[in-house]
Design a protein around this motif. Structure first.
Motif, PDB file in Angstrom:
ATOM      1  N   LYS A  16      -7.708  11.706  -1.462  1.00  0.00           N
ATOM      2  CA  LYS A  16      -8.553  10.802  -2.239  1.00  0.00           C
ATOM      3  C   LYS A  16      -9.060  11.486  -3.500  1.00  0.00           C
ATOM      4  O   LYS A  16      -9.119  10.889  -4.576  1.00  0.00           O
ATOM      5  N   ARG A  33      -1.495  -1.408 -11.922  1.00  0.00           N
ATOM      6  CA  ARG A  33      -0.768  -2.689 -11.874  1.00  0.00           C
ATOM      7  C   ARG A  33      -0.815  -3.422 -13.201  1.00  0.00           C
ATOM      8  O   ARG A  33       0.124  -4.138 -13.560  1.00  0.00           O
ATOM      9  N   PHE A  90      -0.852   4.562  -1.401  1.00  0.00           N
ATOM     10  CA  PHE A  90      -2.156   4.504  -0.751  1.00  0.00           C
ATOM     11  C   PHE A  90      -3.267   4.996  -1.686  1.00  0.00           C
ATOM     12  O   PHE A  90      -4.203   5.679  -1.266  1.00  0.00           O
ATOM     13  N   ALA A 108       0.830  -1.212   0.000  1.00  0.00           N
ATOM     14  CA  ALA A 108       0.000   0.000   0.000  1.00  0.00           C
ATOM     15  C   ALA A 108       0.861   1.258   0.000  1.00  0.00           C
ATOM     16  O   ALA A 108       0.563   2.235  -0.700  1.00  0.00           O
ATOM     17  N   ALA A 161      -5.265   1.797  -8.297  1.00  0.00           N
ATOM     18  CA  ALA A 161      -4.079   0.955  -8.119  1.00  0.00           C
ATOM     19  C   ALA A 161      -4.144  -0.276  -9.009  1.00  0.00           C
ATOM     20  O   ALA A 161      -3.140  -0.680  -9.607  1.00  0.00           O
ATOM     21  N   GLU A 162      -5.325  -0.878  -9.136  1.00  0.00           N
ATOM     22  CA  GLU A 162      -5.462  -2.080  -9.965  1.00  0.00           C
ATOM     23  C   GLU A 162      -5.228  -1.749 -11.431  1.00  0.00           C
ATOM     24  O   GLU A 162      -4.583  -2.523 -12.158  1.00  0.00           O
ATOM     25  N   ARG A 163      -5.731  -0.616 -11.894  1.00  0.00           N
ATOM     26  CA  ARG A 163      -5.509  -0.218 -13.280  1.00  0.00           C
ATOM     27  C   ARG A 163      -4.023   0.007 -13.548  1.00  0.00           C
ATOM     28  O   ARG A 163      -3.503  -0.365 -14.603  1.00  0.00           O
ATOM     29  N   PRO A 197      -6.553   4.685  -4.149  1.00  0.00           N
ATOM     30  CA  PRO A 197      -7.782   3.878  -4.109  1.00  0.00           C
ATOM     31  C   PRO A 197      -7.602   2.593  -4.907  1.00  0.00           C
ATOM     32  O   PRO A 197      -6.860   2.555  -5.901  1.00  0.00           O
ATOM     33  N   ASP A 198      -8.293   1.536  -4.521  1.00  0.00           N
ATOM     34  CA  ASP A 198      -8.097   0.217  -5.117  1.00  0.00           C
ATOM     35  C   ASP A 198      -8.315   0.205  -6.623  1.00  0.00           C
ATOM     36  O   ASP A 198      -7.560  -0.437  -7.366  1.00  0.00           O
ATOM     37  N   GLU A 199      -9.337   0.935  -7.099  1.00  0.00           N
ATOM     38  CA  GLU A 199      -9.638   0.853  -8.531  1.00  0.00           C
ATOM     39  C   GLU A 199      -8.534   1.490  -9.373  1.00  0.00           C
ATOM     40  O   GLU A 199      -8.204   1.001 -10.465  1.00  0.00           O
ATOM     41  N   GLU A 244       2.462   1.856  -3.335  1.00  0.00           N
ATOM     42  CA  GLU A 244       1.476   2.316  -4.308  1.00  0.00           C
ATOM     43  C   GLU A 244       0.838   3.639  -3.886  1.00  0.00           C
ATOM     44  O   GLU A 244      -0.192   4.046  -4.436  1.00  0.00           O
TER      45      GLU A 244
END
Length: 740
Positions: A486, A270, A260, A255, A266-268, A262-264, A258
């Motif tokens: 955020k 990656r 910290f 985390a 960070a996933e893009r 947001p997940d959406e 990356e």
């Protein structure tokens, strides 16, 4: 089967063996690193557990353990509890089997956590047999370089494809077996031979046989001596630690690496591919993520803390885009960094560099437009070049014709030290904004995206995404720092040293408070009486023969010299540096500089190089606003700040020049302060500003802060301090003079 088919299978078999050999050789080299690391890491874990008091076991079990009897038995630390084991614990009066099981379970949980988090530090000043073995093992992989890593990756893919094909094609190698085989097996064998031929031809066109052979040779070649390995480690410690983290699997917190996000998002990021064809250096995990973030999000601010390698992340983005067929790139930076950017791009990539600076910059610009590559220029020079039009072409600036057509659109605009363009009214900011608007991708780089006001950060965001900037509202941060971070996540990524560089040596800050001498006090009162804020800040050096600060500075430099350490002395004021220079020269100190804003860009880098090349102690004198930007001063392990600065980021940047990735020695920072005057007021101010910076620009768990608390200009601030000091010293009837 004819000769052609047999030759194709034979070529495939040779390529397969070469590919497997590379993978095996690399695996053997990595295993040697793991074997050398294990005892060092285990010892570090034991030291960590030996420093954790037994009482911490209560935290693991949420206060359910009764540890009084254990502590009274003489077991003081978690390490001692683990060493004691169940038998000795069971002998302690009042400790039953259930308590023993709970205590050991809690201790093992702390031990597991320590194994995951403890970092190994390689002390170049005190090499031991164990650390020497590790450095020598790492040296093999570092010396093999990124080409070896690339060879291993391609060899693994090729082996996976060739192995089954060679098995199927084996049938076609014998006439009798081929005659006796069924139609399905024959067809599979012929298909395998055809695919093997295609794979081998493709591999030879890509030069893989030579790449594999060279990688195997490099991986089997060890260092000439242990001394050679240590010398190389000191020169390239960042690469050693990067490989160590990769091989050991003890990467920084995901985390944190990356930012910290947001997940959406960070996933893009990656899933973004990163091509290393034109790159000559390996990336750390967080650096690869930063490059992918810039590619996936297209227009972003990379706000990593100083010393985390923002330049190499930008180069990785440039190299990726070049591999995809893009040809033209623009880097904008302060004049002092032109040499550094040119060196870094040439050393760490295969990209062509053109410097657009000086009298011949317009001819250089036309040449770059024709031939492509990375253009490196300054903020002021950028204003004289025609900005690219969206989708290619150019927009000529008034009074300057567009050069002859040639080259493609600018694929990426990189802006280093981007906080320099946070004022939307400044011409340099407008020029950068114009280019950012017309370039498909923009990467703003700064370790200080926000200084006095969060609103300054808004302008950087607006360069990238006007809609996002509007959504942040007119106030600085209406919902507080967490919501602010955020909200800007689509364009803003920041990581801090403490989160991702576990191998950095210690950084120790010491505020050296000195009582003013009678002479210092007299000079200070004169400055206050005249209402001259800048004179108040440097009054402690106006009478060198009786200066308390100068005496302490000479002691610090002398002590550093006796320990063989290099020192950097920072001051805002040229005349203070002059005083320091005279004093240290009289002491026989080897001096470099003064490094000031008036020193030409090329000469600045030469001063730093000469300072770093000297064996033994030396002192570099530097004006903080000049040397605190962009340069690498990690040859120094002692930093002296002659006076506190008005902005915390000025001090942070200066210190980060020495305490950065690649530093192999602990860094000590001394800030020289005098009691009872302007220094005390500035220190309190810096603490307030730092809290604001942490809340909004860094990831922070501190309480929400109000930006209005320091929303004043430097001039207003100076005037206020002057008035307060005049009142304190009973000079309220004196005429007030505006601060310089």
């Amino acid at each position: 089967m004819g000769r052609g088919e047999r030759d194709a299978v034979a070529r495939g078999a040779r390529l397969y063996r070469a590919a497997q050999a590379v993978v095996v050789d690399h695996g053997r080299a990595a295993d040697a690193v793991r074997a050398a690391l294990r005892p060092i890491h285990d010892a570090a874990v034991r030291r960590e557990l030996g420093a954790i008091p037994v009482a911490r076991l209560q935290d693991v079990t949420e206060g359910r353990l009764r540890l009084g009897s254990v502590e009274r038995s003489g077991l003081r630390t978690v390490g001692e509890v683990l060493a004691a084991g169940p038998y000795r614990l069971r002998q302690i009066p009042g400790v039953g089997q259930r308590t023993v099981d709970q205590v050991l379970a809690a201790a093992r949980r702390l031990s597991e956590a320590a194994h995951e988090t403890v970092a190994v530090h390689l002390d170049v000043e005190r090499p031991e047999p164990s650390t020497t073995a590790l450095v020598m093992a790492l040296h093999v992989l570092v010396e093999a370089g990124p080409d070896a890593r690339r060879a291993v990756d391609r060899a693994a893919v090729l082996s996976k494809r060739l192995g089954p094909l060679l098995t199927d094609a084996r049938l076609a190698a014998g006439r009798i077996r081929m005659l006796l085989a069924g139609q399905e097996k024959k067809a599979r064998a012929w298909a395998a031979v055809a695919e093997i031929r295609s794979l081998v031809d493709e591999a030879e066109r890509a030069g893989l046989p030579g790449l594999f052979a060279q990688a195997s040779v490099d991986l089997l070649r060890g260092p000439a001596t242990d001394i050679a390995a240590w010398v190389d480690f000191e020169l390239r410690s960042a690469e050693y630690y990067s490989l160590l983290a990769e091989i050991s699997g003890r990467q920084p917190d995901v985390a944190a690496a990356e930012g910290f996000l947001p997940d959406e998002i960070a996933e893009r990021v990656r899933t973004q591919h990163l091509d290393d064809t034109h790159r000559r250096v390996s990336l750390r995990g967080y650096q690869a993520f930063g490059a992918r973030f810039a590619l996936a999000q297209r227009k972003v601010i990379l706000g990593d803390e100083m010393g985390l390698g923002k330049t190499i992340q930008a180069i990785a983005v440039l190299a990726h885009l070049a591999a995809g067929g893009q040809s033209h790139f623009m880097v904008v930076c302060p004049a002092s960094l032109l040499v550094n950017w040119t060196r870094e791009i040439e050393a760490r990539s295969t990209l062509r560099v053109t410097v657009l600076h000086g009298p011949g910059r317009h001819h250089a610009f036309a040449d770059w437009r024709e031939r492509g590559g990375v253009a490196v220029t300054t903020f002021d020079a950028l204003r004289g070049f025609p900005a690219p039009a969206p989708g290619g072409g150019e927009v000529a600036l008034r009074g300057f014709p567009a050069p002859a057509p040639g080259g493609g659109e600018v694929a990426l605009l990189v802006v280093d030290e981007a906080h320099s363009v946070k004022n939307p009214k400044a011409k340099r900011s407008q020029a950068v904004a114009g280019w950012a608007e017309r370039c498909e991708r923009t990467l703003l780089m700064t370790g200080t995206p926000m200084e006095n006001r969060v609103s300054e950060f808004h302008h950087l965001v607006r360069m990238l995404d006007g809609g996002l900037a509007d959504s942040l509202g007119g106030r600085d941060a209406p919902a507080g720092s967490v919501a602010f971070r955020k909200a800007v996540a689509p364009v803003y990524l920041r990581r801090n040293q403490e989160d991702v560089l576990t191998e950095l040596p210690s950084l120790q800050h010491t505020d050296q408070w000195e009582e003013m001498s009678a002479s210092d006090e007299e000079a200070y009162r004169e400055a206050v009486r005249s209402g001259n804020f800048m004179a108040m800040r440097r009054a402690a050096y106006q009478r060198p023969e009786k200066s308390a600060k100068l005496d302490r500075l000479r002691e610090i430099v002398q002590e550093a010299g006796e320990n063989g350490q290099k020192t950097v002395v920072f001051s805002h004021f040229k005349d203070v540096l002059g005083v320091v220079e005279d004093a240290l020269a009289a002491d026989g100190t080897l001096l470099f500089g003064p490094f000031t804003g008036g020193v030409p860009a090329g000469r600045r880098q030469q001063i730093v190089d000469d300072f770093a090349a000297v064996q033994g102690p030396a002192v570099l004198l530097a004006q903080i606003q000049a040397a605190g930007v962009g340069l690498n001063l990690q040859a120094a392990s002692v930093v002296v700040l002659c006076e506190p600065q008005i902005k915390p980021t000025t001090e942070h940047q200066a210190v980060a020049r020495a305490h950065r990735m690649g530093q192999v020695r602990p860094v000590r920072v001394y800030r020289l302060l005098t009691t009872g005057g302007v220094d005390e007021r500035l220190v309190r101010l810096l603490e307030t500003k730092t809290r604001l910076f942490d809340a909004y620009a860094r990831r922070s768990a501190v309480a929400e802060a109000s930006p209005d608390a320091i929303d004043v200009s430097d001039t207003d601030l100076a005037r206020r301090i002057v008035e307060e000091e005049q009142a304190r010293l009973g000079m309220t009837d004196e005429s007030l003079t505006a601060a310089e």
